[in-house]
Enzyme design. Structure first.
Site, PDB file in Angstrom:
ATOM      1  N   SER A   1       0.843  -1.188   0.000  1.00  0.00           N
ATOM      2  CA  SER A   1       0.000   0.000   0.000  1.00  0.00           C
ATOM      3  C   SER A   1       0.878   1.237   0.000  1.00  0.00           C
ATOM      4  O   SER A   1       2.053   1.185   0.352  1.00  0.00           O
ATOM      5  CB  SER A   1      -0.902   0.033   1.241  1.00  0.00           C
ATOM      6  OG  SER A   1      -1.689  -1.124   1.345  1.00  0.00           O
TER       7      SER A   1
ATOM      8  N   ASP B   1       5.699 -16.015  15.576  1.00  0.00           N
ATOM      9  CA  ASP B   1       6.991 -16.693  15.600  1.00  0.00           C
ATOM     10  C   ASP B   1       6.828 -18.200  15.497  1.00  0.00           C
ATOM     11  O   ASP B   1       5.778 -18.765  15.836  1.00  0.00           O
ATOM     12  CB  ASP B   1       7.753 -16.340  16.882  1.00  0.00           C
ATOM     13  CG  ASP B   1       8.280 -14.921  16.860  1.00  0.00           C
ATOM     14  OD1 ASP B   1       8.906 -14.548  15.852  1.00  0.00           O
ATOM     15  OD2 ASP B   1       8.058 -14.183  17.837  1.00  0.00           O
TER      16      ASP B   1
END
Length: 734
Positions: free
Chosen positions: A199, A274
């Site tokens: 964006s 993670d």
């Protein structure tokens, strides 16, 4: 529609458990939807709940098949509702492995009574449209009905947490075993790739604005079809006036402005998830467990059975055996070890309500109060308001980690120790942000936060080493170049800059490439250099040389056009206008130009083929938007010369054209929803939604904005009823 008629119609739809049964809802008499000539719904409601009902109804009318497909997928039942395929089975497995249905049900229970009522009204609006217009929906889409208040919660979690947050983390090769050096390379390449998400966002303060009014540019780049599609609308109810867009299936606007303020998002370089390497061991009973701080712990086990719809309508079954650790779900094996995924924000159920509070805020203090809730797990926020305030904020759930840097957490970290297991997140005060900087603007184009207000850079040393990497893209440099080249920027100038097709990479490297070709090039490379020397460095439809330069860029910077190792001078945060730059190996660059020329001649028969002859604006209007439609011929005959180009070439007007087929590339990603707002009283705004505001088969509103894209124009936002009625397509009364 009468309440009795709605109940009878819903009775014929598939049954859902009583605990999830949708409550009937009848909007207040006098509520209306006015559809303008571009297919934008303008909702006029008598109450906030009525507004949500109208929005659900409008989404079903404009995107019914896509909407119901999205909800079916987010329930983890795509293989049951539609037809089982390897892709649907994989998607359903992902939903159930990560407990999206169960967690979403818990989230729904935690909503405030008021917002829960709004979700129920939104779902009722979808059901009301489906009951009144069943002929507009595919048979497979209708299997998902009825919709309940759980669906938008489930879809928001699936879309944001397990598509964007987890998806950004799970890009191969970062998920596999690697050295620290290749881990950081993999992570940086993952962040810099323009293929899947991206964006642009600007906020310009009065001090940098020609009119003395703040301005905002909202310019997300996502896929041109499927669940990333934007839906544009205007909301009007007592005390509420909002305009903006959101992804189909979400009940609130994620990109919005009102009479006082506005905000936009860009995908940020946050690491909010993670991977943990689990070390297995035997438990006393002989079953398999795992080690954690020297103790043997038992896996949490769950079994779930997928129903798989076959081509003949019968069902097969597939049983999922799901394991979880204290880190999260086990999602794969690597080198014989289970790998568990931990995603940030799964303990924060109020993301949708926060967006509602952001869009209905009246001033910066109210907006910041909503923002501080940190219920959205990722995304940069770019903000501006009529009082002249602007802000850039690196938003999301950054885990509070005990140690390690970006490279360390980009890999698979040890899961047998509590030293790596995080439970908390950095606060709003601890995250990077810039408020009202002296340069008069903030910007982001998916790069790390450090140069959001260049030259007033944030110092990475003031933040944890795991906060964000340090790199830049040429799209970012184009953004900074355009924002800083004028002392004052007018609204008209902002529009021109937004629509710029200039390739910053060409400005940076083309003189060096031409010199390299003259010294080291083959005769063909020298012919190619002559074409590039005449090229205007734009990606306009008639630009000759852009196709050739694109082919060379893929040679020089890799298929994703994001590798910067071939530059002589590496990127420096202190000097983004001139780095990276130069050719590390001019002879190699000249050889790459020869290869690019060979490719271009093979594909198009000429080195100077026009950009718009290859890059075409096409949409298959018969597609329901569930997947990107294969290229043409476009069923409705809409095939226009394209302009704009790849962000990694440094083009701000991003249009990512897909694979070459029959000598043509068509958009798969890039400029979709665009809003340029000047905070006058009332605001002045220009809009664009490239692929239209409807994905229903045969809708003229799926293709009718392509001519605007071709002509590099935008349409005026209709922000009052008189303007809407002057451009009225139809009116629906409730």
């Amino acid at each position: 529609m009468r309440l009795s008629s709605l109940i009878l119609a819903l009775a014929a739809l598939p049954l859902v458990p009583l605990s999830l049964a949708q409550k009937p809802y009848t909007p207040t008499k006098g509520s209306e939807i006015l559809w303008d000539t571009y297919g934008i719904p303008h909702l006029y409601a008598k109450s906030t709940a009525d507004l949500f009902f109208l929005y659900g109804y409008a989404q079903a009318e404009a995107h019914g098949n896509l909407l119901l497909h999205a909800y079916g997928e987010s329930r983890g039942r795509a293989s049951e509702y539609f037809q089982a395929t390897p892709a649907s089975i994989k998607a359903d497995t992902w939903v159930w492995t990560n407990s999206v249905p169960a967690r979403s049900a818990d989230w729904l229970k935690q909503q405030t009574p008021a917002f829960s009522g709004y979700l129920e009204a939104f779902a009722a609006g979808i059901n009301a449209y489906a009951a009144k217009h069943p002929e507009t929906l595919s048979e497979e889409a209708k299997r998902v009905l009825p919709i309940t208040a759980l669906d938008p919660i489930e879809h928001s979690q699936h879309f944001v947490h397990f598509t964007f947050v987890a998806g950004q983390r799970l890009a191969e090769p970062a998920i596999t075993t690697a050295t620290a050096a290749t881990r950081v390379t993999a992570k940086l390449e993952e962040f810099k790739t323009d293929d899947d998400a991206g964006s642009n966002g600007w906020a310009i303060a009065p001090s940098h604005s020609a009119s003395g009014k703040a301005m905002l540019l909202s310019n997300p780049h996502l896929a041109w079809a499927g669940n990333q599609s934007y839906f544009e609308a205007e909301f009007t109810a007592p005390g509420i006036h909002i305009y903006g867009a959101t992804q189909v299936g979400l009940p609130v606007l994620r990109f919005a402005f009102n009479d006082n303020l506005g905000y936009t998002h860009t995908v940020n370089t946050i690491d909010a998830a993670d991977l943990f390497r689990i070390k297995t061991t035997k438990l006393p009973d002989g079953s398999e467990g795992y080690l954690f701080d020297g103790k043997a712990l038992a896996f949490e086990h769950e079994t779930h059975t997928l129903k798989l719809r076959q081509a003949d309508g019968t069902f097969a079954e597939k049983t999922l055996e799901i394991r979880r650790t204290i880190h999260g779900a086990v999602i794969k094996e690597d080198a014989g070890d289970p790998i568990a995924l931990r995603v940030g924000g799964l303990d924060k159920p109020f993301m949708l309500e926060q967006y509602w509070q952001m869009s209905t805020a009246h001033n910066f203090a109210e907006f910041e109060t909503a923002l501080k809730r940190l219920q959205a797990p990722m995304y940069n926020v770019i903000y501006a308001d009529k009082d002249g305030h602007i802000e850039y904020f690196f938003g999301g759930d950054v885990p509070r980690r005990s140690s390690g840097d970006v490279a360390y957490w980009a890999g698979i970290v040890p899961g047998d120790t509590s030293s790596t297991l995080w439970h908390d997140y950095l606060t709003y005060a601890e995250l990077p942000k810039v408020i009202d900087p002296p340069n008069g603007y903030v910007q982001n184009t998916n790069e790390p936060p450090w140069d959001a207000a260049w030259p007033n850079n944030l110092d990475p040393k003031n933040y944890p080493p795991y906060m964000a990497p340090t790199f830049i893209s040429f799209r970012t440099e184009r953004s900074l170049h355009m924002l800083s080249e004028d002392k004052k920027i007018s609204f008209e100038s902002m529009l021109q800059k937004k629509l710029s097709t200039r390739a910053e990479l060409a400005d940076r490297i083309l003189p060096d490439l031409l010199a390299a070709a003259a010294q080291y090039g083959t005769p063909q490379a020298k012919d190619a250099a002559a074409v590039l020397a005449r090229w205007d460095r734009l990606t306009e439809a008639d630009s000759k040389g852009a196709v050739l330069f694109y082919a060379w860029t893929r040679q020089f910077m890799g298929p994703a056009m994001s590798i910067q190792t071939n530059f002589a001078v590496p990127y420096s945060l202190a000097d983004p206008m001139h780095t990276p730059g130069g050719l590390k190996d001019p002879a190699k660059a000249a050889a790459m130009l020869d290869a690019a020329a060979t490719e271009t001649m093979h594909d198009f028969g000429a080195l100077d083929v026009a950009w718009g002859k290859v890059m075409k604006f096409e949409i298959n209007s018969q597609s329901n938007g569930v997947v990107t439609a294969p290229r043409g011929p476009a069923i409705d005959g809409v095939s226009l010369p394209g302009n704009g180009g790849y962000g990694n070439m440094g083009v701000f007007r991003v249009v990512t054209y897909g694979p070459l087929k029959d000598g043509i590339r068509t958009p798969v990603h890039g400029d979709g929803y665009v809003a340029a707002i000047e905070f006058t009283s009332p605001p002045h705004a220009m809009m664009s939604l490239s692929y239209g505001d409807s994905s229903q088969p045969g809708s003229k509103f799926h293709t009718n904005q392509l001519p605007l894209l071709e002509n590099k124009t935008m349409r005026e936002a209709l922000l009052n009823r008189r303007a809407v009625e002057a451009h009225l397509e139809k009116k629906e009364n409730f």
